[in-house]
Write a protein that holds these residues in place. Sequence first.
Motif, PDB file in Angstrom:
ATOM      1  N   TYR A 117      55.908 -75.338  22.457  1.00  0.00           N
ATOM      2  CA  TYR A 117      55.676 -73.909  22.256  1.00  0.00           C
ATOM      3  C   TYR A 117      56.620 -73.373  21.179  1.00  0.00           C
ATOM      4  O   TYR A 117      56.204 -72.644  20.274  1.00  0.00           O
ATOM      5  N   ARG A 118      57.873 -73.738  21.263  1.00  0.00           N
ATOM      6  CA  ARG A 118      58.852 -73.277  20.276  1.00  0.00           C
ATOM      7  C   ARG A 118      58.499 -73.786  18.882  1.00  0.00           C
ATOM      8  O   ARG A 118      58.608 -73.056  17.892  1.00  0.00           O
ATOM      9  N   SER A 119      58.042 -75.033  18.808  1.00  0.00           N
ATOM     10  CA  SER A 119      57.657 -75.606  17.527  1.00  0.00           C
ATOM     11  C   SER A 119      56.441 -74.893  16.944  1.00  0.00           C
ATOM     12  O   SER A 119      56.350 -74.677  15.733  1.00  0.00           O
ATOM     13  N   SER A 120      55.501 -74.512  17.790  1.00  0.00           N
ATOM     14  CA  SER A 120      54.271 -73.866  17.313  1.00  0.00           C
ATOM     15  C   SER A 120      54.532 -72.486  16.720  1.00  0.00           C
ATOM     16  O   SER A 120      53.734 -71.980  15.931  1.00  0.00           O
TER      17      SER A 120
ATOM     18  N   SER B 193      56.598 -71.718  14.539  1.00  0.00           N
ATOM     19  CA  SER B 193      56.888 -71.842  13.114  1.00  0.00           C
ATOM     20  C   SER B 193      55.659 -72.207  12.299  1.00  0.00           C
ATOM     21  O   SER B 193      55.741 -72.326  11.083  1.00  0.00           O
ATOM     22  N   GLN B 194      54.508 -72.386  12.979  1.00  0.00           N
ATOM     23  CA  GLN B 194      53.272 -72.745  12.277  1.00  0.00           C
ATOM     24  C   GLN B 194      52.454 -71.487  12.020  1.00  0.00           C
ATOM     25  O   GLN B 194      51.954 -70.874  12.964  1.00  0.00           O
ATOM     26  N   PRO B 195      52.273 -71.076  10.739  1.00  0.00           N
ATOM     27  CA  PRO B 195      51.588 -69.827  10.411  1.00  0.00           C
ATOM     28  C   PRO B 195      50.200 -69.707  11.007  1.00  0.00           C
ATOM     29  O   PRO B 195      49.780 -68.635  11.422  1.00  0.00           O
ATOM     30  N   LYS B 196      49.449 -70.803  11.064  1.00  0.00           N
ATOM     31  CA  LYS B 196      48.076 -70.736  11.548  1.00  0.00           C
ATOM     32  C   LYS B 196      48.001 -70.382  13.025  1.00  0.00           C
ATOM     33  O   LYS B 196      46.987 -69.913  13.513  1.00  0.00           O
ATOM     34  N   ARG B 197      49.095 -70.630  13.762  1.00  0.00           N
ATOM     35  CA  ARG B 197      49.073 -70.388  15.205  1.00  0.00           C
ATOM     36  C   ARG B 197      49.773 -69.096  15.602  1.00  0.00           C
ATOM     37  O   ARG B 197      49.752 -68.710  16.757  1.00  0.00           O
ATOM     38  N   ARG B 198      50.410 -68.434  14.660  1.00  0.00           N
ATOM     39  CA  ARG B 198      51.203 -67.265  15.012  1.00  0.00           C
ATOM     40  C   ARG B 198      50.370 -66.174  15.665  1.00  0.00           C
ATOM     41  O   ARG B 198      50.818 -65.491  16.573  1.00  0.00           O
ATOM     42  N   LYS B 199      49.126 -65.987  15.165  1.00  0.00           N
ATOM     43  CA  LYS B 199      48.292 -64.916  15.697  1.00  0.00           C
ATOM     44  C   LYS B 199      47.953 -65.138  17.157  1.00  0.00           C
ATOM     45  O   LYS B 199      47.700 -64.208  17.894  1.00  0.00           O
ATOM     46  N   ARG B 200      47.916 -66.399  17.563  1.00  0.00           N
ATOM     47  CA  ARG B 200      47.549 -66.699  18.949  1.00  0.00           C
ATOM     48  C   ARG B 200      48.756 -66.773  19.872  1.00  0.00           C
ATOM     49  O   ARG B 200      48.614 -66.897  21.075  1.00  0.00           O
TER      50      ARG B 200
END
Length: 301
Positions: free
Chosen positions: A85-88, A90-97
């Motif tokens: 979860y913490r790693s995700s 930092s991923q722009p594509k997943r920030r909205k979710r």
Amino acid sequence: MYQRCAVAIAIVLAVHALCITSLSIAISSLRQTKHARSSALGALQLEEQAQEAMDVRELMEKLNEAFPSADKKSWNKTRRYLYQYRSSLSQPKRRKRQRGPLTASSTERVLEFLESVFPVELQVQILQQSPRILSQHLSIESRLRPTVDFLIKLYGKGMLYEAVRRNTDLLLVRGVGFTNKYDEDQSKTIDKYLQEEVGMNDAGIKKLKNSHPTLFQLSLESKIKPSLAFICSILGHSSASPLDDKMRKRIVKIVSNHPALLQLDIENNLKPTVSHIRQSCHLSATELASVIAANPGVMGL
């Protein structure tokens, strides 16, 4: 005279165009200013959340403090989820979710919710087997609590505990509890229909409630009956005659093993799929009935 009017009209139009242009520029500038302020505010909020965020070690320490008697080795799945979860984040594509970083207050809200509903040993089991619940801190009142209320009315509190022990992800099922309109009479009506008309026994219905509780939110008249009637017609049964023992056994087997079929839309899902199977395989009605009877799950593809 005509030339003067033409010149006057041209001047008016030029002034009008100039006003529109100026207004457009002003509106654009205002929007850019608002967007800049909004971006700055969003960045500030993210920075504040990041400062409040707890790292995985701190989160695990908090869980260990809350449940000191729990086996520390049994937290491995929870720890892995927290790292993922913490790693995700930092991923722009997943920030909205994402729901933002996990903080002390967000974790505390989830723990308080679990404590208000479940005994300690079940709280630990939920957190260890379904750690995703830790990221649902913004959905406690809109999703988790309505889900629990619905399941308590469906099962009763004691039976709810047993159902969650068997499948802790039951709390995270989407679609349960959102309507906030649980009709106990409707559930009993569906029970009665499945028993008297379809031929399911109490054990079969109990198992169905454990695995697919959302089935008992469906409308009997507009969803369950039409779906079963369609399936029966594919198997070669006429709606004008009652179900014989052989057909009852087939339907009970389909409902027990593939209850999700009853939740599919007839016109948009079941009919097109069945039609494609028949046409692509060049099946007669009798051959199609044999295929569906042997492999009813293909209707849900």
